[in-house]
Design a protein around this motif. Structure first.
Motif, PDB file in Angstrom:
ATOM      1  N   THR A   3      11.961  -0.679 -50.566  1.00 17.37           N
ATOM      2  CA  THR A   3      12.375  -1.573 -51.740  1.00 17.37           C
ATOM      3  C   THR A   3      12.577  -0.495 -52.829  1.00 17.37           C
ATOM      4  O   THR A   3      11.769   0.320 -52.995  1.00 17.37           O
ATOM      5  N   GLU A  28      16.181  -2.745 -50.435  1.00 21.42           N
ATOM      6  CA  GLU A  28      16.496  -3.809 -51.165  1.00 21.42           C
ATOM      7  C   GLU A  28      16.257  -3.493 -52.619  1.00 21.42           C
ATOM      8  O   GLU A  28      15.339  -2.844 -52.936  1.00 21.42           O
ATOM      9  N   ARG A  47      17.957  -8.355 -56.728  1.00 16.65           N
ATOM     10  CA  ARG A  47      17.025  -9.301 -57.078  1.00 16.65           C
ATOM     11  C   ARG A  47      16.588  -9.289 -58.625  1.00 16.65           C
ATOM     12  O   ARG A  47      16.340  -8.043 -58.683  1.00 16.65           O
TER      13      ARG A  47
END
Length: 505
Positions: A3, A28, A47
């Motif tokens: 991440t 991510e 996100r």
């Protein structure tokens, strides 16, 4: 899947970097605000922080990344079972890469540009560099990608440690800029100089050596945004030396005194050896050079107007170390190109003075305000029977401006806005006067004389009058001023007091 948390003010290289993280290393991406919008508009999967944390942004964006899911993910020690259990219990994913550059407070100092969440994430990631990589500038993106490619999608501890050092350096400089700004704000009892002074210096380049070959040296700029000489362009010539930069600053300070007419300054070992103002730049340089052509050899030249071909032709006739001007016309560059080692510098704003003058002493520094430019004779006082006419006052103002930039004790003899003789750094004032008058020789007749400090005796007046000086400017303030005034009246010399001295040590 690793991440990466991205939250950047400077979007340079962001999309390309993020796209590589996803495509090559399957990261991510988590982001917020303008960073998330920039990535989404570029088609990079991301996100939103608010979706990641389950908490909305608050207070107009002041609170968005200050959340346990963010800081838990950054600070978790992957080799400690208790930390791993805490992450599992709180449903927090580890964050492996933190990419943050801060609100540009240095460029736009105000309350809303004080970043809170950014420095907090940067410090947390840097503290946990055993497991987390932190990047604080777009210039680090390529080196990070290269590191990931070398090591199968992970970074090494030496790389993360180096990034942590850069991160703490950035937050330290950021906090210093904020503290200095607050200290500069008006208060009920304002201080001319701050009680605490922080120097945030960033190396521009190493220098071959200092004043002498056995001394190491480097050039630093203040803050992270280039100002002053760091904004200049080197158009040709060898690399600048320590002594070049010292002399260039001396030349800049002096030539910045002259704004109304083209002016040329020639500096040697921080002292002016020739200064002139004229209707054309080429005439100004010619007169400055002729004022002391011997000392001009190997000197530093500063021009207050763009260098044209006519001036360049004259500049090319002698050996010079550096020339600085606000610009160089193409024809001038063509002329000076033959002097391959001659350093040409373009500095658009010659008036950009430092905020403080700082001198080192054992155990600390001395700090003062810079001596501001001399602009007017309005506060001067004529103290002799012989009164200076407007033309003489203009001549005295020219000499006074030059004298301000000569090492004390300083005497300048000038005529028709050109120096004729300069006496610098002598242990007594009459010694400086004799040096300046001897250099001026017969040209001293009808010229004016400036002294950076007052006359404790009338000997300087008598020496000047004997050489033919018609007017003198000095600060005044000696207990024996009357002796010098009487000598001027006796000898028919006009004298004005400025009420302000300009020592330069």
């Amino acid at each position: 899947m690793p991440t990466a948390l991205l939250s950047v003010s400077n979007k340079t290289g962001l999309v390309e970097f993020a796209r590589a993280l996803v495509a090559e290393f399957r990261f991510e991406l988590v982001s917020s605000g303008g960073t998330a919008r920039a990535l989404g508009e570029a088609g990079v999967p991301v996100r939103e922080v608010s979706d990641y944390t389950g908490a909305p942004e608050m207070l107009g964006g002041r609170v968005k990344t200050l959340h346990p899911k963010i800081h838990g993910g950054i600070l978790a020690r992957r080799d400690q079972e208790s930390d791993r259990q805490d992450l599992q219990a709180q449903q927090i994913e580890p964050i492996d890469l933190v990419v943050v550059n801060l609100y540009p407070f240095e460029d736009d100092p105000r309350i809303e540009q004080i970043d809170v969440g950014g420095p907090t994430m940067v410090r947390a990631a840097a503290k946990n560099c055993a497991f987390v990589t932190v990047l604080v500038a777009p210039a680090q993106y390529e080196s990070c990608l290269a590191e990931l490619r070398r090591n199968g999608g992970v970074t090494t501890l030496p790389f993360r440690t180096a990034c942590a050092a850069a991160a703490f350096e950035r937050t330290a400089g950021y906090d210093r800029a904020i503290a200095d700004w607050f200290a500069s704000q008006p208060v009920q009892t304002p201080q001319v100089l701050p009680a605490r002074l922080h120097l945030d210096l960033q190396q521009v380049q190493p220098l071959r050596y200092g004043e002498n070959p056995h001394q190491a040296a480097a050039w630093y700029q203040s803050g992270t945004t280039p100002t002053g000489w760091s904004t200049g362009r080197i158009l040709q010539g060898k690399a600048l030396s320590f002594n070049n930069l010292i002399d260039l600053e001396a030349s800049r300070r002096l030539v910045a005194e002259f704004t109304d007419a083209p002016a040329a300054v020639i500096i040697k070992h921080t002292n002016p050896c020739g200064v002139a103002a004229a209707q054309t730049l080429s005439d100004a340089y010619r007169r400055a050079f002729e004022a002391d052509s011997v000392s001009a050899f190997g000197g530093i030249v500063a021009l207050n107007r763009p260098c044209d071909a006519a001036t360049a032709e004259q500049l090319s006739q002698t050996f010079l170390e550096c020339i600085v001007a606000p610009a160089f016309e193409p024809e001038a560059l063509a002329v000076l190109a033959a002097k391959k080692n001659l350093r040409l510098l373009e500095l658009a704003d010659l008036s950009a003075a430092p905020v403080f003058d700082i001198k080192p002493i054992s155990g600390g520094f001395l700090v003062q305000q810079p001596d501001p430019p001399v602009q007017t004779t309005a506060d001067w006082k004529a103290v002799t029977r012989q009164q200076p006419d407007p033309e003489t006052l203009a001549e005295l103002l020219f000499a006074w401006k030059v004298c301000k930039h000569v090492k004390s004790n300083a005497i300048v003899v000038a005529h028709r806005h050109c120096t004729l003789g300069i006496g610098a750094g002598q242990m007594n004032r009459v010694g400086s006067a004799r040096l300046a008058l001897e250099q001026a020789a017969e040209k001293a007749k009808g010229a004016v004389l400036a002294s950076d400090g007052f006359f404790p005796f009338d000997d300087t007046v008598r020496t000047a009058a004997a050489a033919g000086i018609r007017a003198i400017v000095q600060p005044g303030g000696s207990l024996r001023d009357d002796d010098s005034i009487r000598a001027c009246d006796e000898l028919g010399v006009a004298m004005v007091f400025t009420g302000l001295r300009h020592f330069l040590h």
